[in-house]
Design an enzyme around this catalytic site. Structure first.
Site, short mmCIF file in Angstrom:
data_model
loop_
_atom_site.label_atom_id
_atom_site.label_comp_id
_atom_site.label_asym_id
_atom_site.label_seq_id
_atom_site.Cartn_x
_atom_site.Cartn_y
_atom_site.Cartn_z
N HIS A 24 -9.26 -4.14 -6.12
CA HIS A 24 -7.88 -4.62 -6.08
C HIS A 24 -6.94 -3.44 -5.96
O HIS A 24 -7.28 -2.30 -6.30
CB HIS A 24 -7.54 -5.45 -7.33
N CYS A 25 -5.74 -3.72 -5.43
CA CYS A 25 -4.68 -2.71 -5.38
C CYS A 25 -3.52 -3.23 -6.21
O CYS A 25 -3.71 -4.02 -7.13
CB CYS A 25 -4.29 -2.41 -3.93
N ALA A 26 -2.32 -2.83 -5.89
CA ALA A 26 -1.18 -3.19 -6.72
C ALA A 26 -0.80 -4.66 -6.61
O ALA A 26 -0.17 -5.21 -7.52
CB ALA A 26 0.02 -2.33 -6.35
#
EC number: 2.7.1.211
Length: 652
Positions: A24-26
């Site tokens: 996942h990222c932001a």
């Protein structure tokens, strides 16, 4: 948000056994799947906690939102038993999971080389179109504007010079971009392009006598394929000499030997052979166009959007530059591919616009309105993948409109003389005398696609839209009941914490730089406004400050993003760069931590733009109001250059 339920919903939609890896990222979950076709897209589209989905670089990405995605990711890992991986590792997994396809690899190669130089070609092409506008007779009378007003001949001649330059010295532009793609020194790539276009070259009538071998002094102005191959050879030689030569002489002799050997091979072997190939391709395409005529254009128009789905259209700029170069030299017919692309894009936009009228779902309406406008201006992916392919029939109705309009354009001999926006603004790239015909064909494309999509949707697909309306009403009723159950508790909590949420306020700029329309950024999560409305800034300094008085809700470990909540209730995401999560914190420093109180103008952290660019990423920074739905209006008020503290976004 019930993180466990959202994670479970995502797993159900994509299939537990279908998951290979997850990161996942932001803002989003990034998933690698065994088979994308097994995804239950309807489940995700109807999930109020999922703000959108899309696929890129072999990853299926599910937009959850800042502050929530990390918790949803944790629950997803628990449920599936997958190992946690970084986004960089996930990219490698996605790449290794793909089957090798040499055709797609070649298309990606051409796309990587030509996309960066398109702005220069667009500028030259539009200048060329302006020159045609000034010199074409019959537009405003029997004579051209230049003939009617001799005083503009000087500026017309200057425009001619400027318009020809990007195409005449196209090998230099290609040399720079190709060198970067092949891993060679970009300035050596430019040098090879300069060598191939130097004015001293005399063409086939002049020769060098080298050990009795006559080498033609051929000029490669306007050419693409010869310089591509030459720079590829340069990259191989440069890497070889860097590896073999001692460091003491590497700096001096690697450039010398690489350029000298490549130059010799270019004029003796590479250039003559690739010139034949290049001319053969161009002549073959033109022959096919003339032979098939309007019928061929109609078939091309009816299949263009199918080509876009496969990504094959990414190779078209390489062909179009050849056609435009031939037009510039007066030896070719011009660019008909651009005309077909414009008809196809307008048709897809019209079909999406028809869905806006047909659906009662507010979510679909919001997506359809923005996607339709985007398609009409030349970017069709949101319309294709977000709306038309979801319902299927709009996509095929658009193919019909595109086919008819492209056939009419072929019948009327409409051609483009430059690259540009392949949509309603495409008339700027069309040969001046053909502009009225081009506009007519665009209207035909729009009208046919819209009418048959709307008619079919009203009669054959009305049940689909009725079901959507029922589902959304049921969801609203459920959410309303939940709100009613908890409203008293929320009111008490607001009083206890002495907050006054969601008041109107103005967010100030957290950066120094140039303000940009959020819809112009290359990340669809932000440009589609799926995360909320906001603005983008191209930074000119490397510090980011708080735009509000409030609290830091999230300070990502990688330092590339911050989530804040103002004292007035505005929730803000500051995302530094596009895909910078891949840098894993390299080049970023943090000055704040989660749950820390900040004042407007406090330093949140710093970043290194040069490192971001060296990693091949974009440092454009997005400032998003993630709770946009809580406000009647969220408006970006800044334009042009902004300084820290300047008014940026108003929320009401």
């Amino acid at each position: 948000m019930d993180y466990k339920k959202v994670a479970s919903d995502v797993v159900d939609a994509v299939g537990k056994d279908n998951l290979v890896a997850a990161a996942h990222c932001a803002t989003r979950l990034r998933l690698v799947l065994k088979d994308d076709s097994k995804v239950n897209q309807t489940l995700l589209d109807n999930n109020s906690n999922v703000k959108g989905t899309f696929k890129i670089d072999g990853q299926y990405q599910v937009i959850i939102g800042a502050g929530d995605v990390n918790y949803v990711y944790d629950e997803l890992i628990k449920e599936t038993g997958l190992s946690e991986v970084s986004t960089d590792d996930l990219k490698k997994i996605a790449a290794s999971d793909k089957k090798f396809n040499p055709i797609m690899a070649l298309i990606k190669l051409l796309s990587d080389i030509f996309v960066p130089i398109i702005p220069a070609l667009v500028a030259g092409g539009l200048l060329m179109a302006l020159r045609n506008f000034l010199t074409s007779a019959g537009l405003f009378g029997s004579k051209s504007l230049e003939a009617m007003y001799p005083a503009i001949k000087g500026i017309s001649a200057m425009i001619q010079l400027m318009s020809a330059a990007p195409f005449m010295f196209l090998p230099i532009l290609v040399g720079v971009s190709a060198a970067k793609r092949f891993g060679a020194n970009q300035y050596l790539g430019a040098a090879i392009g300069m060598i191939m276009t130097t004015p001293d070259l005399g063409g086939l009538t002049k020769f060098w006598d080298i050990f009795g071998y006559h080498v033609a002094q051929t000029s490669y102005t306007y050419q693409v394929i010869p310089v591509l191959v030459a720079v590829w050879v340069l990259s191989i030689l440069e890497k070889y000499f860097h590896k073999k030569l001692p460091s003491a002489v590497d700096f001096t002799f690697t450039p010398l030997l690489s350029v000298m050997i490549t130059g010799f091979l270019t004029f003796t072997v590479i250039g003559p052979v690739m010139l034949l190939v290049s001319n053969g391709i161009t002549n073959g395409i033109v022959w096919l166009y003339h032979t098939t005529g309007f019928l061929g254009m109609g078939i091309f128009g009816g299949t263009y959007s199918l080509i876009v789905m496969t990504g094959l259209h990414q190779s078209f700029p390489a062909i179009e530059t050849q056609l435009l170069s031939a037009w510039t030299k007066g030896t070719g017919y011009g660019d008909f591919i651009f005309v077909v692309a414009s008809m196809a894009n307008v048709a897809q936009g019209a079909a999406t616009f028809a869905i806006w009228f047909l659906t009662k779902s507010s979510k679909t309406k919001g997506l359809a309105s923005s996607a339709a406008v985007s398609a009409l201006l030349g970017i069709t992916e949101p319309a294709l993948f977000g709306v038309n392919l979801k319902y299927r029939f709009p996509f095929f109705c658009a193919l019909v409109g595109s086919a008819v309009a492209a056939a009419v354009a072929g019948l009327l001999k409409v051609i483009a003389v430059s690259l540009g926006s392949a949509g309603f603004l495409g008339f700027l790239s069309i040969n001046a005398t053909s502009i009225p015909f081009f506009v007519l064909c665009e209207l035909i494309s729009f009208a046919i696609a819209f009418v048959i999509t709307y008619a079919y949707g009203k009669t054959k697909a009305s049940a689909v839209f009725a079901a959507e309306e029922v589902a959304e009403l049921a969801k609203v009723e459920t959410e309303t009941n939940e709100v009613e159950k908890t409203s008293n508790q929320e009111s008490i909590r607001a009083v206890e914490t002495n907050t006054n949420p969601k008041q109107a306020e103005t967010l100030v700029s957290p950066l120094v730089g140039k303000a940009l329309d959020i819809k112009s950024v290359s990340d669809p999560v932000f440009s589609s406004e799926a995360m909320g409305k906001g603005i983008a800034i191209k930074p000119s300094e490397n510090k980011v400050f708080s735009p509000v008085d409030g609290i830091v809700q999230i300070a990502f470990e990688t330092g590339h993003a911050y989530g804040l909540k103002s004292d007035n209730g505005t929730e803000i995401l500051i995302h530094i760069g596009i895909d910078t999560v891949k840098m894993d914190g390299d080049g970023f420093t943090q000055n704040v931590a989660a749950n820390q109180t900040v004042k407007k103008g406090d330093l949140l952290g710093t970043f290194d733009s040069e490192k971001i660019k060296a990693a091949g990423l974009d440092d454009t920074t997005m400032i998003i109001v993630t709770n946009t739905a809580d406000y009647e209006e969220v408006t970006a008020v800044a334009t042009g250059q902004v300084a820290v503290g300047d008014d940026l976004i108003k929320v009401n």
